[in-house]
Enzyme design. Sequence first.
Site, PDB file in Angstrom:
ATOM      1  N   HIS A  96       5.527  20.160 -11.081  1.00  0.00           N
ATOM      2  CA  HIS A  96       6.482  20.173  -9.674  1.00  0.00           C
ATOM      3  C   HIS A  96       5.437  20.624  -8.728  1.00  0.00           C
ATOM      4  O   HIS A  96       4.916  19.875  -7.679  1.00  0.00           O
ATOM      5  CB  HIS A  96       7.218  21.082  -9.554  1.00  0.00           C
ATOM      6  CG  HIS A  96       7.910  20.731  -8.243  1.00  0.00           C
ATOM      7  ND1 HIS A  96       8.799  19.542  -7.978  1.00  0.00           N
ATOM      8  CD2 HIS A  96       8.298  21.482  -6.743  1.00  0.00           C
ATOM      9  CE1 HIS A  96       9.372  19.787  -6.533  1.00  0.00           C
ATOM     10  NE2 HIS A  96       8.767  21.326  -6.229  1.00  0.00           N
ATOM     11  N   GLU A  97       4.193  21.654  -8.619  1.00  0.00           N
ATOM     12  CA  GLU A  97       3.852  21.971  -7.671  1.00  0.00           C
ATOM     13  C   GLU A  97       2.686  21.661  -7.615  1.00  0.00           C
ATOM     14  O   GLU A  97       2.005  20.837  -5.843  1.00  0.00           O
ATOM     15  CB  GLU A  97       3.688  23.557  -7.374  1.00  0.00           C
ATOM     16  CG  GLU A  97       4.757  24.789  -7.476  1.00  0.00           C
ATOM     17  CD  GLU A  97       5.752  24.507  -5.726  1.00  0.00           C
ATOM     18  OE1 GLU A  97       4.977  24.499  -4.690  1.00  0.00           O
ATOM     19  OE2 GLU A  97       6.905  24.796  -6.083  1.00  0.00           O
TER      20      GLU A  97
ATOM     21  N   HIS B 274       2.341  18.473  -5.288  1.00  0.00           N
ATOM     22  CA  HIS B 274       2.664  18.369  -3.696  1.00  0.00           C
ATOM     23  C   HIS B 274       1.509  18.137  -3.443  1.00  0.00           C
ATOM     24  O   HIS B 274       1.447  17.764  -2.506  1.00  0.00           O
ATOM     25  CB  HIS B 274       2.938  19.943  -3.220  1.00  0.00           C
ATOM     26  CG  HIS B 274       4.412  19.548  -2.902  1.00  0.00           C
ATOM     27  ND1 HIS B 274       5.316  18.727  -2.847  1.00  0.00           N
ATOM     28  CD2 HIS B 274       5.647  20.865  -3.653  1.00  0.00           C
ATOM     29  CE1 HIS B 274       7.130  19.596  -2.760  1.00  0.00           C
ATOM     30  NE2 HIS B 274       6.710  20.372  -3.435  1.00  0.00           N
TER      31      HIS B 274
END
Length: 240
Positions: A110-111, A114
């Site tokens: 998920h990070e 980004h």
Amino acid sequence: MLLAAYRYGGYGFYFDPTYFLVVIGLLLSLWASSVVNSTFNKYSKVRCMSNLSGAEAARKVLDSCGLYNVSIEHISGKLTDHYDPRSKVLRLSDSTYASRSVAAVCVAAHECGHAIQDQKQYGPLVLRSTLVPLANFGSTAAWPVFILGLIMSLRPLVMAGIVLFTLAVLFQLVTLPVEFNASARAIKVLESTGMLGSTEIDGAKKVLRAAAMTYVASLAASVLQLLRLIILAGGRRDRD
């Protein structure tokens, strides 16, 4: 804060019913935090079949997207993971960095989502980054300005406080598509690279959905606070 529970009326202090809006927001935030912690704890006990750690999975995701310039660092804490677009660094917490669980891998991915957004100059992320200084100032100055306006009966100050708090709410609103999109990118990469199997993907989606709910709850709490400011301002105008 006196205005948190009471307002000053012509015959003394009386209970401020708008305080219930704060309580509702607090309960929503506590519920969302409880859900994300319980879901993360559940899947942090499920070992990833690929035997990848969070850091190893993150490196594979970044490399698969050509993000060789993004480094990975270990930071302390639980679920303090984040991507820093200024220094191009992905920081993974104690609960993610070395863990070989499904939860750790999906949070790390998920990070990475980004970082991918940053690479592609994803619109909502660019807008959120632009709003950061305004949102920080707004969230800090809103209440002092608003209360000063009420005390001095200066409606421009009251309205300024509402506008400042609106900036913080706007930041949280823009954050929602950023977080949902990062999760979607993470799931897509995890599936395409085979880092998680089909049954593990289901668990990863549950973890990311639970995490997303914390942002939804935070936005709802802030909207309730904004509504409270508007009601308090309206009440003072009626008395004036």
